[in-house]
Design an enzyme around this catalytic site. Structure first.
Site, PDB file in Angstrom:
ATOM      1  N   GLY A 191      -1.771  -4.541   1.381  1.00  0.00           N
ATOM      2  CA  GLY A 191      -1.825  -5.750   2.177  1.00  0.00           C
ATOM      3  C   GLY A 191      -0.844  -6.825   1.777  1.00  0.00           C
ATOM      4  O   GLY A 191      -0.716  -7.837   2.471  1.00  0.00           O
TER       5      GLY A 191
ATOM      6  N   HIS B 240       0.776   5.236   6.869  1.00  0.00           N
ATOM      7  CA  HIS B 240       0.796   5.625   5.463  1.00  0.00           C
ATOM      8  C   HIS B 240       1.041   7.121   5.316  1.00  0.00           C
ATOM      9  O   HIS B 240       0.397   7.924   5.995  1.00  0.00           O
ATOM     10  CB  HIS B 240      -0.524   5.240   4.792  1.00  0.00           C
ATOM     11  CG  HIS B 240      -0.777   3.772   4.810  1.00  0.00           C
ATOM     12  ND1 HIS B 240      -1.529   3.170   5.805  1.00  0.00           N
ATOM     13  CD2 HIS B 240      -0.363   2.792   3.984  1.00  0.00           C
ATOM     14  CE1 HIS B 240      -1.571   1.867   5.572  1.00  0.00           C
ATOM     15  NE2 HIS B 240      -0.864   1.611   4.478  1.00  0.00           N
TER      16      HIS B 240
ATOM     17  N   ASP C 277      -3.413   6.851  10.644  1.00  0.00           N
ATOM     18  CA  ASP C 277      -2.989   5.524  11.074  1.00  0.00           C
ATOM     19  C   ASP C 277      -1.519   5.481  11.468  1.00  0.00           C
ATOM     20  O   ASP C 277      -1.037   4.470  11.971  1.00  0.00           O
ATOM     21  CB  ASP C 277      -3.280   4.474   9.996  1.00  0.00           C
ATOM     22  CG  ASP C 277      -2.555   4.740   8.679  1.00  0.00           C
ATOM     23  OD1 ASP C 277      -1.647   5.603   8.642  1.00  0.00           O
ATOM     24  OD2 ASP C 277      -2.901   4.080   7.674  1.00  0.00           O
TER      25      ASP C 277
ATOM     26  N   SER D 254       0.804  -1.228   0.000  1.00  0.00           N
ATOM     27  CA  SER D 254       0.000   0.000   0.000  1.00  0.00           C
ATOM     28  C   SER D 254       0.833   1.271   0.000  1.00  0.00           C
ATOM     29  O   SER D 254       0.344   2.337  -0.354  1.00  0.00           O
ATOM     30  CB  SER D 254      -0.943   0.018   1.204  1.00  0.00           C
ATOM     31  OG  SER D 254      -0.199  -0.017   2.406  1.00  0.00           O
TER      32      SER D 254
ATOM     33  N   ASN E  73       4.391  -5.595   5.609  1.00  0.00           N
ATOM     34  CA  ASN E  73       3.310  -6.449   6.099  1.00  0.00           C
ATOM     35  C   ASN E  73       3.838  -7.733   6.728  1.00  0.00           C
ATOM     36  O   ASN E  73       3.171  -8.337   7.571  1.00  0.00           O
ATOM     37  CB  ASN E  73       2.328  -6.756   4.971  1.00  0.00           C
ATOM     38  CG  ASN E  73       1.467  -5.551   4.649  1.00  0.00           C
ATOM     39  OD1 ASN E  73       0.822  -4.987   5.527  1.00  0.00           O
ATOM     40  ND2 ASN E  73       1.480  -5.115   3.402  1.00  0.00           N
TER      41      ASN E  73
END
Length: 240
Positions: free
Chosen positions: A96, A211, A208, A58, A127
Site C-alpha cells: 500500500g 500482483h 487481481d 506490495s 500506488n
C-alpha cells in the site's frame, strides 16, 4: 563502487488492468531465502557480504504469498547467492505504500540497520498511479528520497514503473519519463520498467491482475538478475 549500467527502452502503452499499483494491504515481509532451480549452476558464495535493502510496496512485500520466501527480494537474494555473490537482502516492502509513505519511513529504516547498507533497491510509484497522484508530486517524493540516499552515500538501483493509458497521454508521458530523468540526475542504476518481461502474460499474475504469482516472481528475478548484478557495488573477494 562499481560502474552503474543502465538499460534504456522506449515506453509503450500499459494495460489498465495492470495499473501496477494496488500494491495491497498486507504487512511487510521478512527477508527469506528462495529456492534455486535444479538446473542452475550453484557457485560457492565468496567475498565480503553485500547488505542490501529492498524498499518498495506490495510488489516487494510478497502480497498474496503465505510463505514470504516467495517474495521478489527473497528470490533475488537466493539467485544472487547462487551466482556466488555474498548478499543479504532486507525486505523493506510495505503493501500500500505510495512514494509519500516511503519517504516518511525511509530514514527510520536506514537508521534501524546495524550498519549502513551497501546497496538500496528502490521500487515505488505503483500506488501513486492507483490514486491518480500527479507525476510532479511523485517526483518530488523521489527527489527527497534520492537526496537522502545520496547524502548517506548509498548506491541505488531505481526500479521503474509505467503509467497506464487511462490517465491520459500527458500524464503518461510525464510519469514514464520520470524514472530515467531521476536516474540521470542522481547517478543511480535504472531498470526503466522492471515488470517489462511479464506484464503481458496474465498467467503470471494473481487474480487481481496486479500482483505476480510465484512463477511470475521467479520470471521477474530471472529477467532482472543481470541488471541487479551489474549495479552492485564492487567488493573485495574473500581471502584464503
Amino acid at each position: 563502487m562499481g560502474v552503474w549500467q543502465k538499460r534504456v527502452r522506449i515506453a509503450v502503452g500499459f494495460p489498465v488492468a495492470l495499473a501496477l499499483a494496488a500494491c495491497g494491504s498486507e504487512a511487510p515481509s521478512e527477508p527469506a531465502t528462495g529456492e534455486i532451480a535444479e538446473d542452475e549452476l550453484v557457485i560457492p558464495v565468496m567475498g565480503e557480504q553485500i547488505d542490501i535493502i529492498a524498499f518498495g510496496d506490495s510488489l516487494f512485500a510478497g502480497y498474496g504469498f503465505a510463505d514470504k520466501s516467495d517474495s521478489y527480494p527473497a528470490k533475488l537474494e537466493a539467485a544472487l547467492r547462487a551466482k556466488g555473490i555474498n548478499s543479504r537482502i532486507v525486505n523493506a516492502g510495505v503493501s500500500g505504500d505510495t512514494t509519500a509513505a516511503g519517504l516518511d519511513r525511509l530514514e527510520f529504516i536506514l537508521d534501524a540497520q546495524a550498519e549502513k547498507p551497501d546497496f538500496f533497491i528502490l521500487e515505488l510509484g505503483g500506488n501513486d498511479l492507483l490514486r491518480g497522484l500527479s507525476p510532479a508530486e511523485t517526483r518530488a517524493n523521489f527527489d527527497a528520497m534520492l537526496t537522502i540516499l545520496s547524502e548517506r552515500d548509498i548506491p541505488v538501483l531505481l526500479m521503474g514503473m509505467r503509467a497506464p493509458p487511462n490517465h491520459g497521454p500527458e500524464y503518461q508521458a510525464q510519469f514514464d519519463a520520470m524514472y530515467g530523468e531521476l536516474a540521470e540526475e542522481y547517478g543511480t542504476a535504472l531498470i526503466p520498467f522492471w515488470m517489462e518481461d511479464i506484464y503481458q502474460d496474465a498467467s503470471l499474475f494473481q487474480s487481481d491482475r496486479i500482483h505476480p504469482t510465484e512463477e511470475g516472481v521467479e520470471a521477474l528475478v530471472a529477467s532482472t538478475l543481470d541488471e541487479v548484478m551489474a549495479a552492485l557495488p564492487e567488493t573485495d573477494e574473500a581471502e584464503g
